[in-house]
Design a protein around this motif. Structure first.
Motif, mmCIF file in Angstrom:
data_model
loop_
_atom_site.group_PDB
_atom_site.id
_atom_site.type_symbol
_atom_site.label_atom_id
_atom_site.label_comp_id
_atom_site.label_asym_id
_atom_site.label_seq_id
_atom_site.Cartn_x
_atom_site.Cartn_y
_atom_site.Cartn_z
ATOM 1 N N ASN A 191 39.037 -56.836 -1.011
ATOM 2 C CA ASN A 191 38.951 -55.703 -1.935
ATOM 3 C C ASN A 191 37.762 -55.704 -2.889
ATOM 4 O OD1 ASN A 191 41.679 -54.220 -1.500
ATOM 5 N ND2 ASN A 191 42.274 -56.362 -1.685
ATOM 6 N N GLU A 239 44.617 -49.208 -10.692
ATOM 7 C CA GLU A 239 44.945 -49.230 -9.270
ATOM 8 C C GLU A 239 45.660 -47.940 -8.853
ATOM 9 O OE1 GLU A 239 47.094 -52.617 -6.783
ATOM 10 O OE2 GLU A 239 48.536 -51.150 -7.559
ATOM 11 N N GLY A 297 42.916 -45.276 -8.688
ATOM 12 C CA GLY A 297 41.781 -45.400 -7.771
ATOM 13 C C GLY A 297 41.944 -46.367 -6.616
ATOM 14 N N LYS A 322 38.748 -50.127 -5.990
ATOM 15 C CA LYS A 322 38.137 -49.645 -7.230
ATOM 16 C C LYS A 322 38.548 -50.509 -8.422
ATOM 17 C CE LYS A 322 36.562 -44.934 -6.821
ATOM 18 N NZ LYS A 322 36.474 -43.640 -7.518
ATOM 19 N N THR A 323 39.759 -51.045 -8.363
ATOM 20 C CA THR A 323 40.205 -51.913 -9.446
ATOM 21 C C THR A 323 39.358 -53.173 -9.496
ATOM 22 O OG1 THR A 323 42.478 -51.114 -9.201
ATOM 23 C CG2 THR A 323 42.173 -53.166 -10.406
ATOM 24 N N LYS A 340 36.366 -53.560 -8.207
ATOM 25 C CA LYS A 340 34.985 -53.197 -8.558
ATOM 26 C C LYS A 340 34.847 -53.026 -10.067
ATOM 27 C CE LYS A 340 31.166 -50.077 -7.517
ATOM 28 N NZ LYS A 340 30.710 -50.004 -8.903
ATOM 29 N N PHE A 341 35.854 -52.426 -10.685
ATOM 30 C CA PHE A 341 35.841 -52.288 -12.136
ATOM 31 C C PHE A 341 35.779 -53.657 -12.796
ATOM 32 C CE2 PHE A 341 38.622 -52.748 -15.851
ATOM 33 C CZ PHE A 341 37.877 -52.036 -16.791
ATOM 34 N N GLN A 382 32.270 -47.692 -16.872
ATOM 35 C CA GLN A 382 33.024 -48.339 -15.799
ATOM 36 C C GLN A 382 34.403 -47.700 -15.618
ATOM 37 O OE1 GLN A 382 32.700 -52.192 -17.546
ATOM 38 N NE2 GLN A 382 30.533 -52.375 -16.987
ATOM 39 N N GLU A 440 33.985 -44.315 -13.915
ATOM 40 C CA GLU A 440 33.787 -44.449 -12.472
ATOM 41 C C GLU A 440 35.091 -44.813 -11.766
ATOM 42 O OE1 GLU A 440 31.297 -47.134 -9.206
ATOM 43 O OE2 GLU A 440 30.801 -47.281 -11.343
ATOM 44 N N ALA A 441 35.885 -45.666 -12.402
ATOM 45 C CA ALA A 441 37.102 -46.162 -11.752
ATOM 46 C C ALA A 441 38.216 -45.130 -11.718
ATOM 47 C CB ALA A 441 37.580 -47.433 -12.452
#
Length: 482
Positions: free
Chosen positions: A252, A432, A435, A439-440, A442-443, A457, A460-461
Protein backbone atom coordinates in the motif's frame (compact mmCIF):
# COMPACT_ATOMS: atom_id res chain seq x y z
CA UNK A 1 12.72 9.89 18.65
CA UNK A 2 11.63 7.05 20.84
CA UNK A 3 8.10 5.75 20.49
CA UNK A 4 6.75 3.47 23.20
CA UNK A 5 3.94 1.25 24.42
CA UNK A 6 2.69 1.04 27.97
CA UNK A 7 2.65 -1.85 30.41
CA UNK A 8 -1.16 -1.81 30.38
CA UNK A 9 -2.92 -4.37 28.24
CA UNK A 10 -5.32 -1.67 27.08
CA UNK A 11 -2.76 -0.10 24.77
CA UNK A 12 0.07 2.38 24.41
CA UNK A 13 0.31 5.19 26.93
CA UNK A 14 3.03 7.84 27.05
CA UNK A 15 4.21 9.26 30.38
CA UNK A 16 1.58 11.34 32.16
CA UNK A 17 1.87 15.05 31.34
CA UNK A 18 3.25 17.42 33.98
CA UNK A 19 0.67 19.55 35.77
CA UNK A 20 -0.46 22.68 33.89
CA UNK A 21 0.19 25.44 33.33
CA UNK A 22 3.94 25.85 33.86
CA UNK A 23 4.99 22.30 33.02
CA UNK A 24 2.60 21.56 30.19
CA UNK A 25 4.33 20.07 27.14
CA UNK A 26 7.72 20.63 28.72
CA UNK A 27 8.75 16.99 28.28
CA UNK A 28 7.79 16.94 24.62
CA UNK A 29 9.62 20.19 23.90
CA UNK A 30 12.74 18.91 25.61
CA UNK A 31 12.75 15.79 23.44
CA UNK A 32 12.09 17.68 20.23
CA UNK A 33 14.75 20.30 20.94
CA UNK A 34 17.20 17.48 21.55
CA UNK A 35 16.34 15.93 18.20
CA UNK A 36 16.69 19.34 16.58
CA UNK A 37 20.15 19.85 18.02
CA UNK A 38 21.09 16.36 16.92
CA UNK A 39 19.70 16.85 13.42
CA UNK A 40 21.58 20.11 12.94
CA UNK A 41 24.89 19.13 14.47
CA UNK A 42 24.98 15.67 12.97
CA UNK A 43 25.72 17.44 9.69
CA UNK A 44 29.00 18.85 10.91
CA UNK A 45 32.17 17.16 9.69
CA UNK A 46 33.10 14.38 12.06
CA UNK A 47 35.72 12.46 10.15
CA UNK A 48 39.37 12.66 11.14
CA UNK A 49 40.76 14.03 14.41
CA UNK A 50 39.70 17.34 15.90
CA UNK A 51 41.87 18.57 18.79
CA UNK A 52 39.37 20.27 21.03
CA UNK A 53 37.72 19.94 24.40
CA UNK A 54 34.85 17.48 24.40
CA UNK A 55 31.40 18.52 25.55
CA UNK A 56 29.87 16.95 28.60
CA UNK A 57 31.61 15.53 31.65
CA UNK A 58 34.82 13.57 32.17
CA UNK A 59 36.95 15.56 29.76
CA UNK A 60 40.68 15.49 30.17
CA UNK A 61 42.17 19.00 30.40
CA UNK A 62 44.37 20.33 27.67
CA UNK A 63 48.02 20.46 28.67
CA UNK A 64 48.86 23.89 30.03
CA UNK A 65 51.79 25.95 28.86
CA UNK A 66 52.78 23.75 25.96
CA UNK A 67 54.66 25.51 23.16
CA UNK A 68 54.41 22.69 20.65
CA UNK A 69 58.00 21.53 21.19
CA UNK A 70 57.09 18.55 23.39
CA UNK A 71 57.47 15.02 22.09
CA UNK A 72 54.34 13.96 20.21
CA UNK A 73 53.45 10.47 21.39
CA UNK A 74 49.91 10.25 20.04
CA UNK A 75 49.72 11.79 16.59
CA UNK A 76 46.79 11.90 14.21
CA UNK A 77 48.42 9.07 12.32
CA UNK A 78 48.73 6.96 15.48
CA UNK A 79 45.09 7.48 16.34
CA UNK A 80 43.86 6.89 12.80
CA UNK A 81 45.83 3.65 12.70
CA UNK A 82 44.33 2.59 16.02
CA UNK A 83 40.78 3.06 14.75
CA UNK A 84 41.46 1.65 11.30
CA UNK A 85 42.95 -1.48 12.83
CA UNK A 86 39.81 -2.16 14.88
CA UNK A 87 37.65 -1.77 11.78
CA UNK A 88 39.76 -4.16 9.71
CA UNK A 89 40.05 -6.74 12.48
CA UNK A 90 36.30 -6.80 13.10
CA UNK A 91 35.63 -7.23 9.40
CA UNK A 92 38.18 -10.03 8.93
CA UNK A 93 37.34 -11.85 12.16
CA UNK A 94 40.84 -11.46 13.65
CA UNK A 95 40.07 -11.37 17.36
CA UNK A 96 43.70 -11.06 18.48
CA UNK A 97 44.24 -8.07 16.22
CA UNK A 98 41.01 -6.47 17.41
CA UNK A 99 41.97 -6.81 21.07
CA UNK A 100 45.66 -5.96 20.70
CA UNK A 101 45.51 -2.29 21.85
CA UNK A 102 43.17 -2.87 24.81
CA UNK A 103 44.50 -3.52 28.30
CA UNK A 104 43.15 -4.53 31.70
CA UNK A 105 39.40 -4.49 32.24
CA UNK A 106 38.92 -2.75 28.88
CA UNK A 107 40.39 -5.79 27.11
CA UNK A 108 38.13 -8.23 28.99
CA UNK A 109 35.04 -6.21 28.09
CA UNK A 110 36.07 -5.68 24.48
CA UNK A 111 36.52 -9.43 24.02
CA UNK A 112 32.86 -9.91 24.91
CA UNK A 113 31.81 -7.05 22.64
CA UNK A 114 33.84 -8.42 19.75
CA UNK A 115 32.26 -11.86 20.09
CA UNK A 116 28.78 -10.32 20.23
CA UNK A 117 29.37 -8.07 17.24
CA UNK A 118 30.50 -10.98 15.11
CA UNK A 119 27.02 -12.50 15.46
CA UNK A 120 25.23 -9.45 14.00
CA UNK A 121 24.67 -9.22 10.20
CA UNK A 122 26.40 -5.89 9.56
CA UNK A 123 26.54 -4.44 6.07
CA UNK A 124 28.97 -1.86 7.47
CA UNK A 125 30.87 -1.58 10.75
CA UNK A 126 33.77 0.75 11.40
CA UNK A 127 35.25 3.04 14.04
CA UNK A 128 35.87 6.74 13.54
CA UNK A 129 37.19 9.51 15.78
CA UNK A 130 34.68 12.24 16.47
CA UNK A 131 36.54 14.32 19.01
CA UNK A 132 39.89 14.31 20.85
CA UNK A 133 40.59 15.79 24.25
CA UNK A 134 44.26 16.16 25.13
CA UNK A 135 47.16 17.14 22.90
CA UNK A 136 48.85 13.74 22.61
CA UNK A 137 52.16 15.32 23.59
CA UNK A 138 54.54 14.21 26.32
CA UNK A 139 54.05 17.51 28.10
CA UNK A 140 55.31 16.50 31.53
CA UNK A 141 57.68 13.69 30.67
CA UNK A 142 55.39 10.92 31.89
CA UNK A 143 53.81 9.90 28.61
CA UNK A 144 50.70 11.08 26.83
CA UNK A 145 47.01 10.49 27.47
CA UNK A 146 44.08 11.48 25.28
CA UNK A 147 40.35 10.87 25.47
CA UNK A 148 38.75 9.98 22.18
CA UNK A 149 35.05 10.19 21.43
CA UNK A 150 34.72 7.34 18.97
CA UNK A 151 31.79 6.61 16.70
CA UNK A 152 30.99 2.98 16.02
CA UNK A 153 29.42 3.59 12.63
CA UNK A 154 27.34 0.66 11.53
CA UNK A 155 24.56 -0.47 9.27
CA UNK A 156 22.67 -3.69 10.01
CA UNK A 157 21.61 -5.51 6.86
CA UNK A 158 18.05 -4.61 5.84
CA UNK A 159 17.42 -2.90 9.20
CA UNK A 160 19.15 0.43 8.56
CA UNK A 161 18.63 2.47 5.42
CA UNK A 162 21.65 4.65 6.26
CA UNK A 163 24.62 4.07 8.58
CA UNK A 164 24.01 5.05 12.21
CA UNK A 165 26.40 5.55 15.13
CA UNK A 166 26.95 4.66 18.77
CA UNK A 167 29.30 6.96 20.68
CA UNK A 168 32.11 5.62 22.88
CA UNK A 169 34.73 7.34 25.04
CA UNK A 170 38.16 5.68 24.78
CA UNK A 171 41.04 6.66 27.03
CA UNK A 172 44.32 6.08 25.17
CA UNK A 173 47.75 6.15 26.79
CA UNK A 174 51.29 5.86 25.46
CA UNK A 175 54.30 5.96 27.75
CA UNK A 176 56.98 6.34 25.09
CA UNK A 177 57.75 5.91 21.41
CA UNK A 178 59.02 2.43 22.13
CA UNK A 179 55.60 1.30 23.38
CA UNK A 180 52.39 0.91 21.45
CA UNK A 181 49.33 3.03 22.32
CA UNK A 182 47.09 1.30 24.84
CA UNK A 183 43.34 1.75 25.29
CA UNK A 184 42.87 1.56 29.05
CA UNK A 185 39.23 2.51 29.44
CA UNK A 186 36.12 2.24 27.27
CA UNK A 187 32.62 3.46 28.05
CA UNK A 188 29.87 5.59 26.64
CA UNK A 189 30.73 9.10 25.55
CA UNK A 190 29.59 11.70 28.12
CA UNK A 191 27.56 13.42 25.44
CA UNK A 192 26.81 13.56 21.74
CA UNK A 193 25.80 16.77 20.01
CA UNK A 194 25.63 18.36 23.44
CA UNK A 195 23.30 15.86 25.13
CA UNK A 196 23.64 12.55 26.98
CA UNK A 197 20.61 11.04 25.30
CA UNK A 198 22.16 10.79 21.84
CA UNK A 199 25.14 8.53 22.44
CA UNK A 200 22.97 5.39 21.99
CA UNK A 201 25.17 3.55 24.47
CA UNK A 202 24.93 0.88 25.66
CA UNK A 203 23.64 -1.36 22.90
CA UNK A 204 22.86 -5.01 23.68
CA UNK A 205 26.33 -6.06 22.46
CA UNK A 206 27.85 -3.84 25.17
CA UNK A 207 25.66 -5.24 27.95
CA UNK A 208 25.55 -9.00 27.47
CA UNK A 209 28.50 -11.25 28.26
CA UNK A 210 27.18 -13.65 25.64
CA UNK A 211 24.50 -12.33 23.29
CA UNK A 212 21.88 -14.70 21.90
CA UNK A 213 21.02 -13.83 18.30
CA UNK A 214 18.10 -15.31 16.38
CA UNK A 215 18.21 -14.32 12.72
CA UNK A 216 14.98 -14.73 10.76
CA UNK A 217 13.79 -13.48 7.40
CA UNK A 218 12.60 -10.08 8.69
CA UNK A 219 14.01 -9.85 12.21
CA UNK A 220 17.17 -10.08 14.24
CA UNK A 221 16.05 -10.92 17.79
CA UNK A 222 18.70 -10.55 20.51
CA UNK A 223 18.80 -11.26 24.23
CA UNK A 224 21.14 -12.33 26.99
CA UNK A 225 22.23 -15.94 26.39
CA UNK A 226 20.74 -16.93 29.76
CA UNK A 227 17.33 -15.85 28.41
CA UNK A 228 17.76 -17.61 25.06
CA UNK A 229 14.91 -20.10 25.60
CA UNK A 230 12.47 -17.32 26.46
CA UNK A 231 13.56 -15.09 23.56
CA UNK A 232 13.45 -18.06 21.20
CA UNK A 233 9.85 -18.71 22.21
CA UNK A 234 8.88 -15.13 21.37
CA UNK A 235 10.93 -14.89 18.17
CA UNK A 236 8.45 -16.61 15.77
CA UNK A 237 5.65 -14.26 16.88
CA UNK A 238 7.91 -11.22 16.50
CA UNK A 239 8.82 -12.49 13.03
CA UNK A 240 5.16 -12.98 12.13
CA UNK A 241 4.38 -9.38 13.11
CA UNK A 242 7.30 -8.15 11.03
CA UNK A 243 6.09 -10.07 7.99
CA UNK A 244 2.59 -8.68 8.53
CA UNK A 245 3.70 -5.06 8.75
CA UNK A 246 6.11 -5.25 5.85
CA UNK A 247 3.56 -7.00 3.62
CA UNK A 248 0.91 -4.38 4.33
CA UNK A 249 3.41 -1.56 3.83
CA UNK A 250 4.75 -3.02 0.58
CA UNK A 251 1.24 -3.49 -0.82
CA UNK A 252 0.00 0.00 0.00
CA UNK A 253 2.85 2.48 0.50
CA UNK A 254 4.07 4.60 -2.41
CA UNK A 255 7.11 3.29 -4.24
CA UNK A 256 10.45 4.95 -3.60
CA UNK A 257 10.03 5.40 0.15
CA UNK A 258 13.32 4.49 1.82
CA UNK A 259 12.27 2.16 4.63
CA UNK A 260 13.69 -0.96 6.32
CA UNK A 261 12.84 -4.52 5.34
CA UNK A 262 13.85 -6.05 8.68
CA UNK A 263 13.97 -5.11 12.38
CA UNK A 264 16.50 -5.41 15.21
CA UNK A 265 14.61 -6.40 18.37
CA UNK A 266 16.00 -6.71 21.89
CA UNK A 267 13.90 -8.78 24.32
CA UNK A 268 14.88 -8.14 27.95
CA UNK A 269 13.17 -9.40 31.15
CA UNK A 270 15.26 -7.34 33.58
CA UNK A 271 13.68 -3.90 33.91
CA UNK A 272 16.87 -2.14 34.93
CA UNK A 273 18.76 -3.60 31.98
CA UNK A 274 15.87 -2.81 29.63
CA UNK A 275 15.80 0.84 30.73
CA UNK A 276 19.55 1.16 30.21
CA UNK A 277 19.55 0.09 26.57
CA UNK A 278 20.43 2.89 24.15
CA UNK A 279 20.34 5.46 26.98
CA UNK A 280 17.02 6.55 25.51
CA UNK A 281 16.14 8.40 28.70
CA UNK A 282 18.07 9.69 31.70
CA UNK A 283 15.54 8.00 33.95
CA UNK A 284 13.28 5.00 33.48
CA UNK A 285 9.73 6.34 32.98
CA UNK A 286 8.39 3.02 34.19
CA UNK A 287 5.30 3.02 32.00
CA UNK A 288 6.65 1.62 28.74
CA UNK A 289 6.55 -2.03 27.72
CA UNK A 290 8.29 -1.49 24.40
CA UNK A 291 10.06 1.27 22.54
CA UNK A 292 11.28 2.05 19.05
CA UNK A 293 14.41 4.17 19.42
CA UNK A 294 15.16 6.31 16.35
CA UNK A 295 18.83 6.20 15.32
CA UNK A 296 20.14 9.31 13.54
CA UNK A 297 21.88 8.84 10.22
CA UNK A 298 25.65 9.35 10.36
CA UNK A 299 26.96 11.71 7.71
CA UNK A 300 30.32 13.28 7.02
CA UNK A 301 29.05 15.21 4.00
CA UNK A 302 27.14 18.36 4.81
CA UNK A 303 26.46 19.14 1.17
CA UNK A 304 24.36 16.11 0.29
CA UNK A 305 22.79 15.31 3.66
CA UNK A 306 19.52 16.97 2.65
CA UNK A 307 19.08 14.25 0.05
CA UNK A 308 19.25 11.53 2.71
CA UNK A 309 16.97 10.52 5.56
CA UNK A 310 17.88 12.29 8.77
CA UNK A 311 17.32 9.03 10.63
CA UNK A 312 19.14 5.93 9.47
CA UNK A 313 16.94 3.43 11.25
CA UNK A 314 15.61 2.33 14.61
CA UNK A 315 16.20 -0.18 17.39
CA UNK A 316 13.29 -1.91 19.13
CA UNK A 317 13.48 -2.97 22.77
CA UNK A 318 10.77 -4.85 24.66
CA UNK A 319 10.23 -5.49 28.36
CA UNK A 320 9.49 -9.22 28.58
CA UNK A 321 7.91 -8.81 32.02
CA UNK A 322 5.10 -6.64 30.64
CA UNK A 323 1.54 -7.88 30.17
CA UNK A 324 2.06 -8.41 26.48
CA UNK A 325 4.46 -11.26 27.27
CA UNK A 326 2.90 -12.74 30.42
CA UNK A 327 -0.86 -13.09 29.90
CA UNK A 328 -2.57 -16.28 28.81
CA UNK A 329 -2.75 -14.96 25.23
CA UNK A 330 0.91 -13.93 25.20
CA UNK A 331 1.42 -14.84 21.49
CA UNK A 332 -1.23 -12.26 20.61
CA UNK A 333 0.32 -9.76 22.98
CA UNK A 334 3.79 -10.22 21.51
CA UNK A 335 2.43 -9.71 18.01
CA UNK A 336 0.42 -6.66 19.10
CA UNK A 337 3.35 -4.79 20.62
CA UNK A 338 5.56 -5.84 17.70
CA UNK A 339 3.08 -4.54 15.11
CA UNK A 340 3.01 -1.18 16.88
CA UNK A 341 6.75 -0.71 17.40
CA UNK A 342 7.64 -1.98 13.94
CA UNK A 343 5.26 0.54 12.41
CA UNK A 344 7.27 3.25 14.18
CA UNK A 345 10.50 1.73 12.92
CA UNK A 346 9.26 1.66 9.33
CA UNK A 347 8.35 5.34 9.33
CA UNK A 348 11.33 6.48 11.42
CA UNK A 349 13.65 6.45 8.43
CA UNK A 350 11.29 8.81 6.59
CA UNK A 351 11.69 11.50 9.24
CA UNK A 352 14.28 14.05 8.13
CA UNK A 353 14.21 15.82 11.47
CA UNK A 354 13.65 19.18 9.82
CA UNK A 355 12.30 20.91 12.90
CA UNK A 356 12.58 24.56 13.84
CA UNK A 357 14.26 25.33 17.15
CA UNK A 358 12.47 28.68 17.24
CA UNK A 359 9.06 27.03 17.14
CA UNK A 360 10.04 24.45 19.77
CA UNK A 361 9.61 21.57 17.36
CA UNK A 362 6.09 22.39 16.24
CA UNK A 363 7.20 21.71 12.67
CA UNK A 364 7.67 17.99 13.30
CA UNK A 365 5.27 15.17 12.41
CA UNK A 366 1.98 15.52 14.29
CA UNK A 367 1.65 13.18 17.25
CA UNK A 368 -1.73 11.95 16.05
CA UNK A 369 -0.11 10.87 12.77
CA UNK A 370 2.85 9.18 14.48
CA UNK A 371 0.89 7.19 17.05
CA UNK A 372 -2.28 6.95 14.99
CA UNK A 373 -0.38 5.17 12.23
CA UNK A 374 1.22 2.69 14.65
CA UNK A 375 -2.24 1.84 16.00
CA UNK A 376 -3.68 1.75 12.48
CA UNK A 377 -1.01 -0.73 11.38
CA UNK A 378 -1.79 -3.08 14.26
CA UNK A 379 -5.51 -2.85 13.57
CA UNK A 380 -5.03 -4.50 10.18
CA UNK A 381 -4.20 -7.81 11.86
CA UNK A 382 -6.51 -7.77 14.89
CA UNK A 383 -9.56 -5.58 14.09
CA UNK A 384 -11.52 -6.83 17.09
CA UNK A 385 -8.84 -5.82 19.58
CA UNK A 386 -8.39 -2.48 17.80
CA UNK A 387 -12.13 -1.77 18.01
CA UNK A 388 -12.23 -2.61 21.71
CA UNK A 389 -9.21 -0.45 22.41
CA UNK A 390 -10.70 2.44 20.44
CA UNK A 391 -13.98 2.34 22.32
CA UNK A 392 -12.25 1.95 25.66
CA UNK A 393 -9.98 4.91 24.98
CA UNK A 394 -12.77 7.13 23.76
CA UNK A 395 -14.93 6.24 26.76
CA UNK A 396 -12.22 7.00 29.32
CA UNK A 397 -14.15 8.50 32.29
CA UNK A 398 -11.22 10.82 33.01
CA UNK A 399 -11.52 12.52 29.62
CA UNK A 400 -13.93 14.42 27.42
CA UNK A 401 -13.91 14.59 23.64
CA UNK A 402 -13.90 18.20 22.47
CA UNK A 403 -13.67 17.56 18.72
CA UNK A 404 -9.98 18.50 18.62
CA UNK A 405 -7.15 16.48 17.16
CA UNK A 406 -4.36 15.67 19.65
CA UNK A 407 -1.73 17.80 17.95
CA UNK A 408 0.83 18.12 20.75
CA UNK A 409 1.48 16.03 23.84
CA UNK A 410 -0.96 13.20 24.39
CA UNK A 411 -3.13 13.59 27.45
CA UNK A 412 -3.54 17.36 27.27
CA UNK A 413 -6.74 18.49 28.97
CA UNK A 414 -9.57 17.61 28.47
CA UNK A 415 -8.25 14.46 26.77
CA UNK A 416 -6.50 11.50 28.36
CA UNK A 417 -3.64 9.56 26.87
CA UNK A 418 -5.95 6.58 26.28
CA UNK A 419 -8.37 8.79 24.41
CA UNK A 420 -5.67 10.39 22.30
CA UNK A 421 -4.36 7.05 21.06
CA UNK A 422 -7.92 6.16 20.07
CA UNK A 423 -8.37 9.52 18.37
CA UNK A 424 -5.12 9.19 16.43
CA UNK A 425 -6.16 5.76 15.25
CA UNK A 426 -9.58 7.08 14.20
CA UNK A 427 -7.96 9.92 12.26
CA UNK A 428 -6.13 7.39 10.11
CA UNK A 429 -9.31 5.31 9.77
CA UNK A 430 -11.17 8.44 8.65
CA UNK A 431 -8.58 9.06 5.95
CA UNK A 432 -8.85 5.42 4.89
CA UNK A 433 -12.65 5.69 4.73
CA UNK A 434 -12.38 8.68 2.43
CA UNK A 435 -9.49 7.62 0.23
CA UNK A 436 -8.50 3.99 0.84
CA UNK A 437 -5.43 2.32 2.29
CA UNK A 438 -2.98 3.42 -0.39
CA UNK A 439 -3.90 7.08 0.05
CA UNK A 440 -3.66 6.67 3.81
CA UNK A 441 -0.11 5.38 3.62
CA UNK A 442 0.84 8.01 1.04
CA UNK A 443 -0.42 10.65 3.45
CA UNK A 444 1.75 9.17 6.22
CA UNK A 445 4.85 9.09 4.00
CA UNK A 446 4.27 12.63 2.72
CA UNK A 447 3.72 13.95 6.23
CA UNK A 448 6.88 12.40 7.66
CA UNK A 449 8.94 13.74 4.79
CA UNK A 450 7.48 17.24 4.94
CA UNK A 451 5.45 17.79 8.12
CA UNK A 452 5.04 21.50 7.46
CA UNK A 453 2.59 20.83 4.63
CA UNK A 454 -0.13 19.06 6.58
CA UNK A 455 -2.99 21.05 5.00
CA UNK A 456 -1.88 20.21 1.47
CA UNK A 457 -1.41 16.55 2.39
CA UNK A 458 -4.89 16.28 3.90
CA UNK A 459 -6.36 18.04 0.89
CA UNK A 460 -4.76 15.48 -1.41
CA UNK A 461 -5.77 12.53 0.76
CA UNK A 462 -9.41 13.37 1.55
CA UNK A 463 -10.24 16.63 -0.23
CA UNK A 464 -10.32 18.53 3.08
CA UNK A 465 -7.74 20.51 5.00
CA UNK A 466 -7.38 22.32 8.30
CA UNK A 467 -10.62 22.93 10.18
CA UNK A 468 -12.71 21.17 7.51
CA UNK A 469 -10.78 17.93 8.05
CA UNK A 470 -10.98 18.24 11.83
CA UNK A 471 -14.72 18.87 11.69
CA UNK A 472 -15.38 15.93 9.37
CA UNK A 473 -13.18 13.67 11.49
CA UNK A 474 -14.96 14.70 14.72
CA UNK A 475 -18.32 13.76 13.20
CA UNK A 476 -16.87 10.44 12.11
CA UNK A 477 -15.52 9.76 15.60
CA UNK A 478 -18.89 10.39 17.21
CA UNK A 479 -20.61 8.19 14.66
CA UNK A 480 -18.44 5.13 15.24
CA UNK A 481 -18.29 5.23 19.04
CA UNK A 482 -21.86 6.20 19.95
Amino acid sequence: MAQAWSQQAGGPVPPPPPPPPSGENKGLKRVVIGVVVLAVLALLGIGGVAVSKGIGGDELPEAAGGDGSQEKLLSESDISSLLRGRTQALKSGDEDAFLSPFSGAARVHQKKIYENLRKVPFAQADYRVLRQTGSGSNDYGDGATVALDVAFVHKIENVDVQPVAEWYRWVVKRASKSEKPSVTKVGGSPSAYGAKGFVYYPAPWDVYDDMYVKRQAHTVVVADKKNAAQAGRYAPHIEKAAADDLSFWSANAPSGASTPTAFFVNVEPNRKTYATMYASADEDPGWDAGMSVGMPAFSEAYEDVRDKPQFGGARIKMDATSNYFTTKDWPGGVKAISHHEMAHSITQALDKGDYSILTMGDGGPRTWVVEGFAEYMGSQFDPRAASEKMRSGYSDPKAKFDGKLPDTEFGSYPHSVHMDYALGYLALKYIEKQGGQAKTLKFVVDHYQNPKKLDEQLQEAVGQSGTAFESGWAKYVRSVVR
